[in-house]
Scaffold this motif. Structure first.
Motif, mmCIF file in Angstrom:
data_model
loop_
_atom_site.group_PDB
_atom_site.id
_atom_site.type_symbol
_atom_site.label_atom_id
_atom_site.label_comp_id
_atom_site.label_asym_id
_atom_site.label_seq_id
_atom_site.Cartn_x
_atom_site.Cartn_y
_atom_site.Cartn_z
ATOM 1 N N ILE A 263 0.837 -1.208 0.000
ATOM 2 C CA ILE A 263 0.000 0.000 0.000
ATOM 3 C C ILE A 263 0.869 1.254 0.000
ATOM 4 O O ILE A 263 0.557 2.240 -0.682
ATOM 5 N N ARG A 264 1.970 1.222 0.754
ATOM 6 C CA ARG A 264 2.865 2.389 0.784
ATOM 7 C C ARG A 264 3.424 2.671 -0.606
ATOM 8 O O ARG A 264 3.539 3.825 -1.019
ATOM 9 N N THR A 265 3.782 1.602 -1.326
ATOM 10 C CA THR A 265 4.309 1.779 -2.679
ATOM 11 C C THR A 265 3.258 2.393 -3.591
ATOM 12 O O THR A 265 3.533 3.330 -4.356
ATOM 13 N N ALA A 266 2.008 1.857 -3.494
ATOM 14 C CA ALA A 266 0.919 2.388 -4.318
ATOM 15 C C ALA A 266 0.634 3.846 -3.974
ATOM 16 O O ALA A 266 0.385 4.678 -4.863
ATOM 17 N N MET A 267 0.668 4.169 -2.687
ATOM 18 C CA MET A 267 0.439 5.556 -2.248
ATOM 19 C C MET A 267 1.507 6.485 -2.820
ATOM 20 O O MET A 267 1.198 7.585 -3.296
ATOM 21 N N ALA A 268 2.753 6.048 -2.773
ATOM 22 C CA ALA A 268 3.852 6.873 -3.280
ATOM 23 C C ALA A 268 3.703 7.107 -4.781
ATOM 24 O O ALA A 268 3.920 8.223 -5.281
ATOM 25 N N GLU A 269 3.310 6.054 -5.509
ATOM 26 C CA GLU A 269 3.137 6.186 -6.959
ATOM 27 C C GLU A 269 1.990 7.143 -7.286
ATOM 28 O O GLU A 269 2.096 7.974 -8.187
ATOM 29 N N MET A 270 0.897 7.014 -6.556
ATOM 30 C CA MET A 270 -0.244 7.901 -6.801
ATOM 31 C C MET A 270 0.078 9.338 -6.422
ATOM 32 O O MET A 270 -0.338 10.282 -7.098
ATOM 33 N N ALA A 271 0.805 9.502 -5.325
ATOM 34 C CA ALA A 271 1.190 10.846 -4.909
ATOM 35 C C ALA A 271 2.040 11.517 -5.984
ATOM 36 O O ALA A 271 1.895 12.718 -6.272
ATOM 37 N N GLU A 272 2.911 10.726 -6.613
ATOM 38 C CA GLU A 272 3.741 11.253 -7.700
ATOM 39 C C GLU A 272 2.883 11.645 -8.898
ATOM 40 O O GLU A 272 3.113 12.689 -9.534
ATOM 41 N N SER A 273 1.862 10.832 -9.194
ATOM 42 C CA SER A 273 0.959 11.133 -10.310
ATOM 43 C C SER A 273 0.140 12.390 -10.036
ATOM 44 O O SER A 273 -0.074 13.221 -10.924
ATOM 45 N N VAL A 274 -0.289 12.544 -8.789
ATOM 46 C CA VAL A 274 -1.054 13.739 -8.404
ATOM 47 C C VAL A 274 -0.168 14.976 -8.493
ATOM 48 O O VAL A 274 -0.574 16.019 -9.015
ATOM 49 N N ALA B 188 -10.026 7.929 -4.585
ATOM 50 C CA ALA B 188 -11.048 6.926 -4.898
ATOM 51 C C ALA B 188 -10.401 5.611 -5.327
ATOM 52 O O ALA B 188 -10.845 4.519 -4.933
ATOM 53 N N ASP B 189 -9.335 5.702 -6.131
ATOM 54 C CA ASP B 189 -8.612 4.515 -6.583
ATOM 55 C C ASP B 189 -7.980 3.796 -5.398
ATOM 56 O O ASP B 189 -8.035 2.556 -5.287
ATOM 57 N N MET B 190 -7.381 4.594 -4.497
ATOM 58 C CA MET B 190 -6.711 4.011 -3.322
ATOM 59 C C MET B 190 -7.721 3.296 -2.417
ATOM 60 O O MET B 190 -7.476 2.174 -1.935
ATOM 61 N N LEU B 191 -8.871 3.906 -2.210
ATOM 62 C CA LEU B 191 -9.904 3.292 -1.361
ATOM 63 C C LEU B 191 -10.451 2.025 -2.001
ATOM 64 O O LEU B 191 -10.783 1.048 -1.315
ATOM 65 N N THR C 242 -6.130 13.701 -10.471
ATOM 66 C CA THR C 242 -6.635 14.657 -9.482
ATOM 67 C C THR C 242 -6.590 13.986 -8.109
ATOM 68 O O THR C 242 -6.654 12.752 -8.005
ATOM 69 N N PRO C 243 -6.478 14.749 -7.035
ATOM 70 C CA PRO C 243 -6.471 14.151 -5.684
ATOM 71 C C PRO C 243 -7.703 13.284 -5.428
ATOM 72 O O PRO C 243 -7.596 12.207 -4.829
ATOM 73 N N ASP C 244 -8.885 13.757 -5.891
ATOM 74 C CA ASP C 244 -10.117 12.993 -5.666
ATOM 75 C C ASP C 244 -10.076 11.642 -6.368
ATOM 76 O O ASP C 244 -10.445 10.604 -5.802
#
Length: 329
Positions: free
Chosen positions: A298-309, A321-324, A315-317
């Protein structure tokens, strides 16, 4: 695999009023180690149903208002009246190092020597509201140990002081004598959760200013919408002096009056039930956040999404939604 069984002798010693065992148990509930958290949960659950209830009083106020001086004077008055008093004083933690001064035992030297008193400074660990996350568990331990009054001193006045109200029966706001403009500096939200406003330092040259300040706050309180959990005349503002002791007996009498009225009219039990439900939800949220921080995938996915945002690709929203959605799989 961790051992979820708490030390065998802690529960009976706490119920017997052993302060050393109480201090050891508070250290256990404050620990973030997984095995300690499991033991703390088992200990709190094992003490459930002891039937003891203390009057839980949250106390907040601006820095320099004399919270520690007031608590020592007020605590000494309660001890002299034959009551057992616990003080859970939350000290500010450094957001950089996590360090905390924890000087309340030094500031409350007289009270700390009393056998009927227990003082426990705890770092806030930069937690929202200045209240250590496990303070409510420490409150439960103090109740099990037979303390009559538990005072929770918070870091200071802020928008999240409502968290204090979610673990206490009464919320007291301590203020210093000041001019009328000072009234504008106190947030309406804090005024709305306060059960008593005590204007400290009502002695010597400051006494006239304290009297005027009490009148100002009493007028402001009358403008607020009446709360169903209050008898006539509450919330109210009163002058006190931690140095001379003036007003402390009257403040305690008002606290007892309010607590007794709420018990007689069903508000005490209703509020405690609501608080228990609130902290259940908070624990679920904390558990989810902990999983976000500790699960490697999950940490890896969060980091990747944060980079995309950050790069404007999501978008953050949409990212949230993808993370949830991933957490639900």
């Amino acid at each position: 695999m961790t051992d979820a069984t708490p030390p065998d002798d802690l529960a009976p010693r706490i119920l017997a009023g052993d302060r050393r065992a109480l201090a050891r148990a508070v250290t256990l509930v404050e620990s973030t180690r997984p095995d300690h958290r499991a033991q703390a949960t088992a200990l709190i659950d094992g003490l459930r149903g002891h039937g003891r209830q203390a009057l839980r009083i949250g106390l907040s106020g601006t820095p320099g208002v004399g919270k520690s001086t007031f608590i020592e004077a007020f605590g000494m008055a309660l001890v002299e009246a034959g009551l057992k008093v616990a003080v859970l004083a939350v000290d500010p933690s450094s957001s950089r190092s996590g360090g905390s001064i924890l000087g309340d035992k030094t500031r409350m030297e007289r009270l700390s020597r009393e056998r009927a008193a227990f003082i426990r400074p705890s770092p806030s660990s930069s937690h929202l509201g200045g209240v250590a996350r496990r303070t409510r568990e420490a409150v439960a331990l103090c109740e099990a140990a037979g303390f009559d009054v538990v005072l929770v001193e918070t870091v200071g006045v802020g928008q999240s002081e409502t968290m204090v109200a979610e673990m206490c029966d009464l919320f007291v706001l301590l203020l210093a004598p000041a001019g009328g403009d000072e009234l504008q500096g106190v947030k309406r939200g804090i005024m709305e959760i306060a059960d008593l406003i005590l204007v400290n330092k009502a002695d010597g040259d400051l006494k006239p200013a304290a009297t005027r300040t009490v009148a100002d706050y009493a007028g402001a309180l009358r403008l607020l919408r009446k709360r169903p959990q209050d008898p006539e005349g509450f919330p109210k503002a009163l002058p006190v002096s931690a140095v001379s002791g003036d007003g402390l007996e009257g403040a305690w009498a008002e606290m007892q009056t309010l607590a007794r009225w709420r018990k007689d009219h069903g508000w005490w039990d209703r509020r405690r039930a609501e608080q228990a439900a609130h902290w259940f939800e908070e624990e679920v949220r904390a558990g989810l956040l902990s999983r976000l921080r500790t699960d490697p995938e999950i940490r890896t996915a969060m980091a990747e999404m944060a980079e995309s945002v950050a790069g404007g690709h999501l978008t953050p929203d949409a990212a949230a939604a993808d993370m949830l959605a991933r957490l639900r799989r």
